[in-house]
Design a protein around this motif. Structure first.
Motif, mmCIF file in Angstrom:
data_model
loop_
_atom_site.group_PDB
_atom_site.id
_atom_site.type_symbol
_atom_site.label_atom_id
_atom_site.label_comp_id
_atom_site.label_asym_id
_atom_site.label_seq_id
_atom_site.Cartn_x
_atom_site.Cartn_y
_atom_site.Cartn_z
ATOM 1 N N LYS A 45 0.806 -1.219 0.000
ATOM 2 C CA LYS A 45 0.000 0.000 0.000
ATOM 3 C C LYS A 45 0.841 1.271 0.000
ATOM 4 O O LYS A 45 0.297 2.367 -0.066
ATOM 5 N N THR A 78 9.691 -0.550 -2.346
ATOM 6 C CA THR A 78 8.308 -0.996 -2.383
ATOM 7 C C THR A 78 8.288 -2.365 -3.043
ATOM 8 O O THR A 78 9.235 -2.720 -3.749
ATOM 9 N N PHE A 83 2.430 -3.018 -5.603
ATOM 10 C CA PHE A 83 2.037 -1.618 -5.471
ATOM 11 C C PHE A 83 1.309 -1.138 -6.720
ATOM 12 O O PHE A 83 0.256 -0.503 -6.637
ATOM 13 N N GLN A 86 -1.926 -3.427 -7.133
ATOM 14 C CA GLN A 86 -2.723 -3.566 -5.914
ATOM 15 C C GLN A 86 -3.246 -4.998 -5.773
ATOM 16 O O GLN A 86 -4.409 -5.240 -5.464
ATOM 17 N N HIS A 106 -0.564 4.511 -1.884
ATOM 18 C CA HIS A 106 -0.862 4.382 -3.312
ATOM 19 C C HIS A 106 -1.869 5.457 -3.738
ATOM 20 O O HIS A 106 -1.680 6.144 -4.749
#
Length: 188
Positions: A45, A78, A83, A86, A106
């Motif tokens: 996230k 990340t 990311f 999702q 995000h």
């Protein structure tokens, strides 16, 4: 927070209004050594900037973890595929040292892209940089020996490498800890 401003300004300078908007979306998070940042199967996230610390990316297995990345101070970290899409991550991230991260969600990053003058440029250049790092690693596995991969890592981050357990370095270069010990003996 000055480190992240300097990093971004190096990519594409932000005007004060855009910087104020972007920085208002950042959240400072501190982690102890050996803390899990992202678990296998969880959705990433956040995009995080490492202000302090070392982060390891790995695939947990029953026999032993497979380490495929280290990120250091003044770099973004990340689970980028998770990311972007999702969707659940296929790997984990953990701190190897006490760490301080500046995180943006995000959702907030999408807002920065939409509402700032050069947010998209910065995002594209960071994505390009992540691609180049990944490509360099893949090419090193195809064209270099384990000893050459170790030497490359040592030349790039000699001071920080001392803080990473040898079993993780061995996994990262694709050898057993015993083989890494032999490599290290040959080098010294």
């Amino acid at each position: 927070m000055t480190e992240i401003r300097e990093y971004i300004d190096h990519i594409s300078p932000m005007n004060e209004g855009d910087w104020d908007f972007f920085s208002s979306k950042l959240k400072k998070v501190q982690f102890d050594k050996n803390s899990t940042i992202l678990e296998l199967g969880k959705i990433e996230k956040h995009l995080s900037f490492i202000s302090k610390g070392i982060i390891r990316l790995y695939i947990p297995t029953e026999e032993s973890d497979v380490t495929f990345g280290f990120l250091f101070e003044n770099e973004f970290v990340t689970a980028y595929d998770s990311f972007l899409t999702q969707t659940p991550s296929e790997y984990e991230m953990e701190t190897l040292t006490e760490s301080v991260l500046w995180q943006i969600s995000h959702k907030d990053l999408q807002e920065v892209y939409d509402k700032t003058e050069n947010g998209n440029i910065i995002g594209r250049r960071m994505a390009e940089n992540m691609f180049l790092i990944k490509s360099k690693r893949e090419l090193s596995f195809l064209s270099k020996s384990a000893e050459e991969r170790y030497l490359d890592l040592f030349m790039e981050r000699p001071r920080l490498l001392r803080q990473i357990p040898l079993k993780y370095i061995a996994s990262y270069i694709g050898v057993t800890p015993q083989a890494l010990s032999r490599i290290r003996k040959r080098i010294t």
